[in-house]
Write a protein that holds these residues in place. Sequence first.
Motif, PDB file in Angstrom:
ATOM      1  N   ILE A  85       0.828  -1.203   0.000  1.00 18.98           N
ATOM      2  CA  ILE A  85       0.000   0.000   0.000  1.00 18.98           C
ATOM      3  C   ILE A  85       0.866   1.258   0.000  1.00 18.98           C
ATOM      4  CG2 ILE A  85      -1.644   1.354   1.369  1.00 18.98           C
ATOM      5  CD1 ILE A  85      -2.898  -1.323   2.206  1.00 18.98           C
ATOM      6  N   VAL A  86       0.589   2.145  -0.953  1.00 18.65           N
ATOM      7  CA  VAL A  86       1.268   3.435  -1.045  1.00 18.65           C
ATOM      8  C   VAL A  86       0.203   4.515  -1.225  1.00 18.65           C
ATOM      9  CG1 VAL A  86       3.411   2.521  -2.032  1.00 18.65           C
ATOM     10  CG2 VAL A  86       1.545   3.189  -3.552  1.00 18.65           C
ATOM     11  N   VAL A  87       0.586   5.757  -1.000  1.00 19.58           N
ATOM     12  CA  VAL A  87      -0.361   6.863  -1.092  1.00 19.58           C
ATOM     13  C   VAL A  87       0.231   7.976  -1.953  1.00 19.58           C
ATOM     14  CG1 VAL A  87      -1.680   8.596   0.201  1.00 19.58           C
ATOM     15  CG2 VAL A  87      -1.250   6.348   1.209  1.00 19.58           C
ATOM     16  N   VAL A  88      -0.563   8.489  -2.881  1.00 19.69           N
ATOM     17  CA  VAL A  88      -0.143   9.619  -3.709  1.00 19.69           C
ATOM     18  C   VAL A  88      -1.049  10.799  -3.367  1.00 19.69           C
ATOM     19  CG1 VAL A  88       0.469  10.376  -6.029  1.00 19.69           C
ATOM     20  CG2 VAL A  88       0.355   7.937  -5.517  1.00 19.69           C
ATOM     21  N   ASP A  89      -0.458  11.930  -3.058  1.00 18.85           N
ATOM     22  CA  ASP A  89      -1.221  13.038  -2.491  1.00 18.85           C
ATOM     23  C   ASP A  89      -0.873  14.362  -3.155  1.00 18.85           C
ATOM     24  OD1 ASP A  89      -2.460  14.910  -0.866  1.00 18.85           O
ATOM     25  OD2 ASP A  89      -1.909  13.907   0.985  1.00 18.85           O
ATOM     26  N   PRO A  90      -1.821  15.001  -3.813  1.00 19.49           N
ATOM     27  CA  PRO A  90      -1.550  16.311  -4.407  1.00 19.49           C
ATOM     28  C   PRO A  90      -1.864  17.442  -3.426  1.00 19.49           C
ATOM     29  CG  PRO A  90      -3.667  15.508  -5.174  1.00 19.49           C
ATOM     30  CD  PRO A  90      -3.160  14.505  -4.188  1.00 19.49           C
TER      31      PRO A  90
ATOM     32  N   ALA B 178      -2.231   1.468  -4.859  1.00 20.92           N
ATOM     33  CA  ALA B 178      -1.995   2.905  -4.752  1.00 20.92           C
ATOM     34  C   ALA B 178      -3.269   3.675  -4.441  1.00 20.92           C
ATOM     35  CB  ALA B 178      -1.383   3.415  -6.055  1.00 20.92           C
ATOM     36  N   PHE B 179      -3.281   4.330  -3.272  1.00 21.74           N
ATOM     37  CA  PHE B 179      -4.361   5.248  -2.934  1.00 21.74           C
ATOM     38  C   PHE B 179      -3.993   6.633  -3.481  1.00 21.74           C
ATOM     39  CE2 PHE B 179      -7.435   3.326  -0.016  1.00 21.74           C
ATOM     40  CZ  PHE B 179      -6.837   2.107   0.248  1.00 21.74           C
ATOM     41  N   ALA B 180      -4.955   7.283  -4.111  1.00 21.75           N
ATOM     42  CA  ALA B 180      -4.745   8.657  -4.582  1.00 21.75           C
ATOM     43  C   ALA B 180      -5.916   9.471  -4.080  1.00 21.75           C
ATOM     44  CB  ALA B 180      -4.681   8.708  -6.099  1.00 21.75           C
ATOM     45  N   ASN B 181      -5.653  10.449  -3.218  1.00 18.13           N
ATOM     46  CA  ASN B 181      -6.749  11.181  -2.574  1.00 18.13           C
ATOM     47  C   ASN B 181      -6.651  12.686  -2.807  1.00 18.13           C
ATOM     48  OD1 ASN B 181      -5.232  10.333   0.632  1.00 18.13           O
ATOM     49  ND2 ASN B 181      -4.691  11.966  -0.747  1.00 18.13           N
ATOM     50  N   ALA B 182      -7.804  13.297  -2.982  1.00 22.95           N
ATOM     51  CA  ALA B 182      -7.894  14.754  -3.136  1.00 22.95           C
ATOM     52  C   ALA B 182      -9.363  15.128  -3.002  1.00 22.95           C
ATOM     53  CB  ALA B 182      -7.357  15.206  -4.485  1.00 22.95           C
ATOM     54  N   PHE B 183      -9.675  16.416  -3.054  1.00 22.76           N
ATOM     55  CA  PHE B 183     -11.071  16.845  -3.123  1.00 22.76           C
ATOM     56  C   PHE B 183     -11.743  16.058  -4.251  1.00 22.76           C
ATOM     57  CE2 PHE B 183     -11.482  21.107  -0.910  1.00 22.76           C
ATOM     58  CZ  PHE B 183     -10.244  21.110  -0.328  1.00 22.76           C
ATOM     59  N   SER B 184     -12.985  15.623  -4.019  1.00 20.64           N
ATOM     60  CA  SER B 184     -13.729  14.877  -5.043  1.00 20.64           C
ATOM     61  C   SER B 184     -13.685  15.576  -6.393  1.00 20.64           C
ATOM     62  CB  SER B 184     -15.204  14.752  -4.645  1.00 20.64           C
ATOM     63  OG  SER B 184     -15.343  14.104  -3.422  1.00 20.64           O
ATOM     64  N   VAL B 185     -13.923  16.894  -6.357  1.00 28.44           N
ATOM     65  CA  VAL B 185     -14.024  17.649  -7.604  1.00 28.44           C
ATOM     66  C   VAL B 185     -12.741  17.561  -8.418  1.00 28.44           C
ATOM     67  CG1 VAL B 185     -13.332  19.857  -6.537  1.00 28.44           C
ATOM     68  CG2 VAL B 185     -14.831  19.857  -8.547  1.00 28.44           C
ATOM     69  N   PHE B 186     -11.602  17.384  -7.722  1.00 29.29           N
ATOM     70  CA  PHE B 186     -10.320  17.349  -8.426  1.00 29.29           C
ATOM     71  C   PHE B 186      -9.867  15.944  -8.770  1.00 29.29           C
ATOM     72  CE2 PHE B 186     -10.496  21.651  -7.972  1.00 29.29           C
ATOM     73  CZ  PHE B 186     -10.319  22.151  -6.685  1.00 29.29           C
ATOM     74  N   ILE B 187     -10.060  14.989  -7.849  1.00 31.06           N
ATOM     75  CA  ILE B 187      -9.489  13.662  -8.069  1.00 31.06           C
ATOM     76  C   ILE B 187     -10.187  12.937  -9.219  1.00 31.06           C
ATOM     77  CG2 ILE B 187     -10.883  12.249  -6.460  1.00 31.06           C
ATOM     78  CD1 ILE B 187      -7.048  12.078  -6.760  1.00 31.06           C
ATOM     79  N   ILE B 188     -11.494  13.146  -9.363  1.00 31.19           N
ATOM     80  CA  ILE B 188     -12.203  12.468 -10.454  1.00 31.19           C
ATOM     81  C   ILE B 188     -12.648  13.466 -11.518  1.00 31.19           C
ATOM     82  CG2 ILE B 188     -14.552  12.549  -9.465  1.00 31.19           C
ATOM     83  CD1 ILE B 188     -13.268   9.345 -11.007  1.00 31.19           C
ATOM     84  N   GLY B 189     -12.731  14.754 -11.137  1.00 26.24           N
ATOM     85  CA  GLY B 189     -13.171  15.774 -12.089  1.00 26.24           C
ATOM     86  C   GLY B 189     -12.016  16.260 -12.945  1.00 26.24           C
TER      87      GLY B 189
ATOM     88  N   ALA C  47      -6.198  -0.736 -13.337  1.00 32.17           N
ATOM     89  CA  ALA C  47      -5.088  -0.556 -12.400  1.00 32.17           C
ATOM     90  C   ALA C  47      -5.570  -0.646 -10.952  1.00 32.17           C
ATOM     91  CB  ALA C  47      -4.421   0.791 -12.639  1.00 32.17           C
ATOM     92  N   ASN C  48      -4.724  -1.147 -10.103  1.00 36.00           N
ATOM     93  CA  ASN C  48      -5.060  -1.300  -8.683  1.00 36.00           C
ATOM     94  C   ASN C  48      -4.868   0.027  -7.953  1.00 36.00           C
ATOM     95  OD1 ASN C  48      -6.060  -2.793  -6.607  1.00 36.00           O
ATOM     96  ND2 ASN C  48      -4.236  -4.023  -6.285  1.00 36.00           N
ATOM     97  N   VAL C  49      -5.714   0.989  -8.375  1.00 39.37           N
ATOM     98  CA  VAL C  49      -5.640   2.336  -7.822  1.00 39.37           C
ATOM     99  C   VAL C  49      -6.936   2.631  -7.089  1.00 39.37           C
ATOM    100  CG1 VAL C  49      -5.614   4.801  -8.435  1.00 39.37           C
ATOM    101  CG2 VAL C  49      -4.051   3.204  -9.565  1.00 39.37           C
ATOM    102  N   LYS C  50      -6.817   3.150  -5.879  1.00 46.58           N
ATOM    103  CA  LYS C  50      -7.995   3.460  -5.055  1.00 46.58           C
ATOM    104  C   LYS C  50      -8.129   4.986  -4.990  1.00 46.58           C
ATOM    105  CE  LYS C  50      -7.375  -0.897  -4.443  1.00 46.58           C
ATOM    106  NZ  LYS C  50      -8.110  -1.867  -5.261  1.00 46.58           N
ATOM    107  N   LEU C  51      -9.032   5.527  -5.812  1.00 49.35           N
ATOM    108  CA  LEU C  51      -9.257   6.971  -5.806  1.00 49.35           C
ATOM    109  C   LEU C  51     -10.170   7.323  -4.642  1.00 49.35           C
ATOM    110  CD1 LEU C  51      -9.929   7.447  -9.623  1.00 49.35           C
ATOM    111  CD2 LEU C  51      -7.807   7.914  -8.405  1.00 49.35           C
ATOM    112  N   VAL C  52      -9.810   8.354  -3.906  1.00 47.29           N
ATOM    113  CA  VAL C  52     -10.620   8.760  -2.762  1.00 47.29           C
ATOM    114  C   VAL C  52     -10.939  10.240  -2.902  1.00 47.29           C
ATOM    115  CG1 VAL C  52     -10.724   8.949  -0.244  1.00 47.29           C
ATOM    116  CG2 VAL C  52      -9.544   7.009  -1.311  1.00 47.29           C
ATOM    117  N   GLY C  53     -12.209  10.568  -2.912  1.00 45.68           N
ATOM    118  CA  GLY C  53     -12.651  11.949  -3.065  1.00 45.68           C
ATOM    119  C   GLY C  53     -13.076  12.542  -1.744  1.00 45.68           C
ATOM    120  N   PHE C  54     -12.326  13.521  -1.273  1.00 45.09           N
ATOM    121  CA  PHE C  54     -12.658  14.206  -0.022  1.00 45.09           C
ATOM    122  C   PHE C  54     -13.719  15.278  -0.279  1.00 45.09           C
ATOM    123  CE2 PHE C  54      -9.416  11.969   1.834  1.00 45.09           C
ATOM    124  CZ  PHE C  54      -8.122  12.469   1.782  1.00 45.09           C
TER     125      PHE C  54
END
Lengths: 304, 267
Positions: free
Chosen positions: A25-30, A71-82, A97-104
């Motif tokens: 498990i790793v995390v990518v954070d903008p 890989a978890f990638a998290n940001a505001f919902s509007v940005f991570i998927i928008g 890809a085994n990427v877990k997008l998380v929208g805050f």
Amino acid sequence: MTAMHDQNVAYAEELLRLGSEDKRIVVVDPDSNKTPFPFQETYPDRYFEVGIAEANCVSFAGGLALSGKIAFANAFSVFIIGRAYDQARQSVAIPRANVKLVGFYSGFSDSADGATHQCFEDIALARALPHMTVLTPADSNEVVRLMRWSVAHDGPTYMRLTRGKWPQITPDDAPLTPYVLHEGNDIAIFAIGTMVSRALDAAEMLEREGISARVINIPMLKPLDDANIQNVCVGCKAVITCEEHSVIGGLSQTVAWALRGTSTPIEPVAVMDTFGQSARDHGQLLDHYGLSAKGICEKARALV
Amino acid sequence: MTIPQLEAKAKQLRKDVVRMLSTDLGGHIGGSCSFADIMAALYYHVMRYDPANPEDPNRDRFILSKGHSAPIQYAALLDLGVLPQGHKLKMLGSILQGHPDKLKTRGIEAGTGSLGQGLSLACGLAAGLRLDGLTSRVYVGLGDGEVAEGQVWEAALAAGERGFALDNLCAILDSNGIQANARLTDTLDTRPYKEKFDAFGWHAIELDGHDMQAILQAFDEAASVKGKPTILIAQTVKGKGFAFAEDNPKYHHAQLTPEQYEEAMQI
């Protein structure tokens, strides 16, 4: 007295716990998590702060997944998927890809920042992507369950979180398929996320008026078996759907589609194709736009 | 392989691209040809890559960020036996998709096609491999039109010496001066490259992208650079190898006539 808990805190704590159990498990954070962020402090080598660059964030997560990481990638919902939609599509969804997008801060929950930061399209966008699992936890307990499921699942996921403390309402043994939280027979109220606790409040109010409402939570909005939707609201004469999301492409259209073979009347409680605005707090905005127990009751009375 | 052998291999790969496109199919011939020498160098000399074992975790990886040039990569993978013969490019059900597809095609490390994302993928891959203590290198091919995409610079910033300092990463910029519809000088000139990449904390090497000796030297130099990634800024000719296509914007994507096909087979 129902316990209150913050989904973001649940996310941070569970990420650390999962990270200690599985080194992949790793995390990518903008620049999205407040520091100190527990995972970053404990596993600095596995935490990739990429700066305010959401496109790179999502594709970078896709690259980490190519090396075998989760890989978890998290940001505001509007940005991570928008903002990073093409990246979610090309770098994550197409290759599964085994990427877990998380929208805050989904929906109105970033109340002060206004329309630019309030996202009502994320579920629609995520659902439209093949191979993407869409997760809509109703409380912190559900965040933990869905995260654990995500890590065990090899493939892309999008999970939307809200901000601030919300009631813990889901049982520990809750399934991932749609389930009843409050029994009733007159009207079925499907709800996701923040609207689940409001739907429960509405059910109590309706009961006092002699209207029996069944509240159904859907923690996994995609994939979703139409039969599960049909079965769980059997016996009810009408349906209401409640979401802190646009009426377009979210819960209401998902449920309406699943019930297309029936003649069940369906009414949405949703954001009616409008952008948000600034306000002092989240609850104020939800009430203003009709996403309240009161709003749900009004729709229910009109249907029965 | 020796330099003359690599040069011959590059020529063969170019002809294989023409055979792949044949005359009944249009294809991205220009950018495939400008990249042929680099492609030959990577697959036949530079990369730690055993075609009999393309899933070896210790292998070097190549990502074609300018994914429309897939034919040149397919040509190498077919020649090496990583891919089986008998599939027709872009036909329904083919393993040879119009743009590289990781799930459908063995040997493709990452799906690309939407320009600007491959460098990010390469960065994440390089970071993950390094985290696991592997000594694998990651190579990524970019187009000069492609670097107008902002995401390329997001990735460059993250990979550079003030970011993650991914010294197991080596990019190649195919600087052929022509993008999809016109010369870069007639659309948006993305140069200069060396100054930009220097500023982003990369080691930049300028070279003639058709000089095999210079190419091998540059890749050697890249492998010795510590603390920052390297980019080879390869001056190339779009359509290189075929007189009718060389430096001609009309051959970014083209369908060859039978006469051109015959001419191509004679080189």
